[in-house]
Design an enzyme around this catalytic site. Structure first.
Site, mmCIF file in Angstrom:
data_model
loop_
_atom_site.group_PDB
_atom_site.id
_atom_site.type_symbol
_atom_site.label_atom_id
_atom_site.label_comp_id
_atom_site.label_asym_id
_atom_site.label_seq_id
_atom_site.Cartn_x
_atom_site.Cartn_y
_atom_site.Cartn_z
ATOM 1 N N GLU A 100 40.316 -21.966 -83.056
ATOM 2 C CA GLU A 100 41.064 -23.165 -83.451
ATOM 3 C C GLU A 100 41.760 -23.741 -82.221
ATOM 4 O O GLU A 100 42.477 -23.038 -81.513
ATOM 5 C CB GLU A 100 42.114 -22.813 -84.512
ATOM 6 C CG GLU A 100 43.074 -23.933 -84.874
ATOM 7 C CD GLU A 100 42.383 -25.216 -85.320
ATOM 8 O OE1 GLU A 100 42.640 -26.270 -84.698
ATOM 9 O OE2 GLU A 100 41.589 -25.141 -86.272
ATOM 10 N N ASP A 133 39.248 -24.581 -77.553
ATOM 11 C CA ASP A 133 38.313 -25.607 -77.985
ATOM 12 C C ASP A 133 36.965 -24.934 -78.246
ATOM 13 O O ASP A 133 36.467 -24.174 -77.404
ATOM 14 C CB ASP A 133 38.176 -26.678 -76.904
ATOM 15 C CG ASP A 133 37.206 -27.761 -77.291
ATOM 16 O OD1 ASP A 133 36.006 -27.597 -76.994
ATOM 17 O OD2 ASP A 133 37.621 -28.761 -77.896
ATOM 18 N N ASP A 151 33.040 -25.806 -88.711
ATOM 19 C CA ASP A 151 33.640 -26.849 -89.549
ATOM 20 C C ASP A 151 34.808 -27.458 -88.791
ATOM 21 O O ASP A 151 35.972 -27.265 -89.140
ATOM 22 C CB ASP A 151 34.106 -26.238 -90.884
ATOM 23 C CG ASP A 151 34.696 -27.278 -91.832
ATOM 24 O OD1 ASP A 151 34.580 -28.490 -91.537
ATOM 25 O OD2 ASP A 151 35.286 -26.881 -92.850
ATOM 26 N N PRO A 156 28.112 -33.874 -87.960
ATOM 27 C CA PRO A 156 27.560 -34.119 -86.632
ATOM 28 C C PRO A 156 27.666 -35.577 -86.192
ATOM 29 O O PRO A 156 27.767 -35.861 -84.997
ATOM 30 C CB PRO A 156 26.089 -33.699 -86.781
ATOM 31 C CG PRO A 156 26.102 -32.708 -87.894
ATOM 32 C CD PRO A 156 27.145 -33.190 -88.845
#
Length: 231
Positions: A100, A133, A151, A156
């Site tokens: 996260e 990231d 997720d 996309p």
């Protein structure tokens, strides 16, 4: 004759922070908790079936390919915690790594309102939360996984930030394949089907590419895009 109408209460801002990728906000709207990033609604605590299905679809694909015992799953995006909580409730996973990038989201789970959803999962000894990231993580990590459950965007073709677009292109999928063990599964959540992404997955060398639909209350179904790294 007068009539009374129920007027939804206005959302209450519980926390607002400037993160490394812009503003992130946690709101309460009635019984729901909502995460907003740079003014874009990301998710709330209203349902969670598609986030849980993301994990289940990856596990089912692993089972179908005679996956290893006690597999290691990477969950990309902590969100409101549905995917993590669901994975931690399944004893089959040997390790659960969550990546996260927003420190605020991690804080809201560890000591804020979202801890109601994730407290037990975060306390599970199999769980590790990495503040990073996701795109950078899959490019740089030396770890390997049996399943990637991603997720971090609305799909996309509908990314939260421009930098995420690379993850769904050939170079990003090559990085995903690099950290997957042979026979490992890539599962990508999306708010709408993307035949173009299916084709990109095939061109990147993934096999058994398919899309699972998850019905929602209204509108286009959510989907999970699936692909398997060749053995």
């Amino acid at each position: 004759m007068s009539m009374a109408y129920d007027i939804p209460e206005a959302p209450e801002v519980l926390d607002r922070r400037e993160g490394p990728y812009g503003e992130v906000v946690l709101r309460r709207h009635g019984a729901l908790l909502q995460i907003i990033a740079n003014g874009c609604f990301l998710m709330d605590t209203s349902d969670g079936r598609s986030e849980r299905r993301l994990v289940d679809a990856a596990l089912a694909a692993l089972d179908a390919s005679a996956g290893p015992p006690a597999p290691h799953v990477l969950i990309g995006g902590l969100g409101v915690g549905f995917s993590l909580a669901h994975a931690a409730a399944q004893p089959c996973w040997g390790r659960i790594t969550v990546v996260e990038r927003e420190p605020a989201v991690i804080d809201w789970h560890r000591s804020g309102p979202l801890s109601e959803l994730s407290r037990q999962a975060l306390a599970d000894p199999r769980t590790e939360v990495v503040a990073a990231d996701l795109t950078e993580f899959v490019n740089e990590t030396s770890d390997t996984f049996d399943a990637l459950c991603l997720d971090i965007d609305n799909g996309p073709g509908w990314t939260v930030t421009e930098g995420n677009e690379a993850l769904y292109a050939a170079s990003g999928l090559a990085s995903c394949a690099r950290v997957l063990r042979p026979g490992g599964v890539l599962a990508v959540w999306s708010a709408e089907p993307s035949p173009e992404f299916e084709e990109t997955l095939r061109n990147a060398g993934f096999q058994q590419v398919r899309t699972e639909e998850i019905p929602v209350a209204r509108g286009v179904p959510d989907v999970v895009h699936l692909g398997v790294r060749p053995g």
